[in-house]
Design a protein around this motif. Structure first.
Motif, short mmCIF file in Angstrom:
data_model
loop_
_atom_site.label_atom_id
_atom_site.label_comp_id
_atom_site.label_asym_id
_atom_site.label_seq_id
_atom_site.Cartn_x
_atom_site.Cartn_y
_atom_site.Cartn_z
N LEU A 296 0.84 -1.20 0.00
CA LEU A 296 0.00 0.00 0.00
C LEU A 296 0.87 1.25 0.00
O LEU A 296 0.54 2.25 -0.64
CB LEU A 296 -0.92 0.01 1.22
N PHE A 299 2.21 3.14 -3.33
CA PHE A 299 1.41 4.07 -4.13
C PHE A 299 1.55 5.51 -3.64
O PHE A 299 1.16 6.45 -4.34
CB PHE A 299 -0.05 3.62 -4.14
N ARG A 382 -3.48 5.21 -8.77
CA ARG A 382 -3.08 5.61 -7.42
C ARG A 382 -3.65 4.66 -6.37
O ARG A 382 -3.37 4.81 -5.19
CB ARG A 382 -3.57 7.03 -7.12
N SER A 383 -4.43 3.68 -6.81
CA SER A 383 -5.10 2.75 -5.90
C SER A 383 -4.54 1.34 -6.10
O SER A 383 -4.49 0.85 -7.24
CB SER A 383 -6.60 2.74 -6.17
N GLU A 385 -6.00 -1.48 -5.43
CA GLU A 385 -7.04 -2.34 -5.96
C GLU A 385 -7.20 -2.13 -7.47
O GLU A 385 -7.34 -3.10 -8.23
CB GLU A 385 -8.37 -2.07 -5.25
N LEU A 417 -4.64 -5.83 1.52
CA LEU A 417 -5.60 -4.72 1.42
C LEU A 417 -6.74 -4.90 2.42
O LEU A 417 -7.15 -3.93 3.08
CB LEU A 417 -6.17 -4.64 0.00
N ASN A 421 -7.69 -2.34 5.36
CA ASN A 421 -9.01 -1.70 5.39
C ASN A 421 -9.76 -1.97 6.70
O ASN A 421 -10.63 -1.19 7.10
CB ASN A 421 -9.85 -2.18 4.20
#
Length: 435
Positions: A296, A299, A382-383, A385, A417, A421
């Motif tokens: 993560l 990014f 930018r993500s 996922e 992820l 989250n």
């Protein structure tokens, strides 16, 4: 002597007590077993058992479901088989050596083993482009002092190429250079990069697998050299909110005999093959982000107004572009998408697979970008996922890298992820007083 003969001669000398049978995990982190040297000498040809699940866990050893390497295999063992040519004494230990291994399951190469992924891609390239590829690597990292509050950069300010700042780490560099030489990682230079405590080391180019092996080894040497001084080194893409980002810039050349397949006859630009190779990199840029930005944190490197690539773009000698063609001879192509935390075997494999698809199809990269590429071309994902979905949906890269690998890789990344989250961060606790 062959690599096997040299390895066995070193073992017969009798001063080695331990051998680390070593392999990169999905994130390029070194994992190993420490084996008694006599036991290693007796059975290295048969290999050593290793949990298959280790090919499908995160760098923090988080275990996902659905990778194909856990319950699906009854959590079985595979076999790591030493590659004798990679056998080396550890310069920070008098009694130990290490050897990089291949990874098999029931006599067949493990599909999710990233060094094997690169070897498979190379096997395909030999059928498509009769050229010798050279790979050069530039990696940035942060060197940190350990404090009561955590970590601080060893230098205070953005001192790019300031001599005094580089001299601050003279002892670290001397040790790093000695140990790299001992492990056949030929370091060319060290410089202080833009960020506080940020450095970049360059080493000589090599064939694709050898270059990836060097990068895998180099990251471990940097960490060991830092630890020997009571410091820490990190290749995390963006270790602090206000820090410069750490990139991994991969330089690729291709020669057939004396002909530069990527450069034009005048030596001042790209050939048709070179242009198509760039076209392939841009065609698959979103999927390459998913492959070459493994965490993560990766990014957070993509920020406007920095030299980290922000757009799907290319340019001559343009550091704001995702794909750069440096001016220096010989003409070569630089993929700037990856973060320094990327798995080097995957960076090289993805670059070759994407570029060669461009050559196969004659893909047009469009016009090169002059000036800042931001706003001139579409942004990169930018993500995590979004990037991961792009990789899973990219039939060309999935075919080249292998469905088995992509399934395991995606399972690991999606599990990370989900864990993130579900975690409440310090940022979210800002709302406690007002909401």
């Amino acid at each position: 002597m062959t690599g096997a003969e040299e390895m066995e001669a070193a073992l017969r000398e009798g001063d080695l007590e331990h051998v680390f049978v070593e392999f990169p995990d999905v994130d390029g982190v070194s994992r190993s077993k420490q084996v008694d040297a006599d036991y290693f000498h007796e059975r290295w040809r048969e290999g050593f058992s290793m949990n298959m699940l280790l090919l499908a866990v995160s760098s923090m050893t988080d275990v996902p479901e659905g990778s194909g390497y856990g319950a699906e295999l009854n959590f079985a063992d595979g076999t790591v088989r030493p590659v004798p040519e990679t056998f080396q004494r550890l310069p920070w230990r008098e009694d130990a050596a290490r050897v990089i291994c291949d990874f098999e399951f029931r006599g067949e190469p493990a599909g999710a083993y990233t060094r094997g992924v690169l070897e498979r891609v190379l096997a395909e390239t030999r059928d498509e482009m009769d050229a010798t590829f050279g790979v050069g690597n530039e990696l940035e990292f942060h060197l940190l002092d350990v404090t009561e509050d955590g970590y601080e950069p060893v230098t205070d300010d953005p001192h790019e190429c300031v001599t005094r700042a580089t001299e601050r780490v003279g002892g670290f560099y001397d040790r790093l250079k000695r140990w790299c030489d001992a492990l056949s990682v030929p370091v060319k230079s060290l410089q202080h990069e833009y960020g506080a405590g940020q450095f970049e080391v360059l080493f000589e180019h090599a064939s694709p697998v050898a270059a990836a092996d060097r990068t895998f080894t180099f990251r471990e040497v940097v960490k060991e050299a830092a630890a020997a001084e009571g410091r820490r080194a990190t290749f995390v893409a963006k270790p602090f909110t206000d820090s410069a980002a750490n990139g991994y810039h991969l330089h690729l050349s291709a020669f057939e005999g004396g002909e530069n397949r990527l450069g034009d006859a005048d030596g001042d630009g790209l050939s048709e093959t070179g242009l198509a190779f760039v076209g392939g990199l841009l065609e698959h840029a979103e999927a390459l982000v998913g492959l070459c930005c493994p965490t993560l944190n990766s990014f957070k490197r993509f920020t406007p107004g920095s030299f980290s690539p922000f757009t799907r773009s290319w340019g001559y000698n343009n550091r704001t572009a995702a794909v750069r063609v440096p001016e220096a001879a010989p003409t070569r192509i630089e993929n700037r998408i990856a973060g320094a935390d990327a798995n080097p075997y995957l960076v090289v494999a993805g670059t070759l697979a994407a570029g060669l698809h461009g050559v196969r199809e004659g893909l047009d990269p469009g016009e090169p970008v002059d000036g800042d590429a931001q706003g001139e071309r579409p942004p990169l994902p930018r993500s995590p996922e979004v990037a991961l979905r792009a990789l899973e949906a990219d039939d060309v890269l999935v075919d080249a890298l292998g469905e088995e690998f992509v399934r395991a890789f995606a399972a690991v990344k999606r599990h990370e992820l989900d864990l993130f989250n579900d975690h409440v961060t310090d940022w979210e606790r800002r709302y406690l007083e007002v909401m």
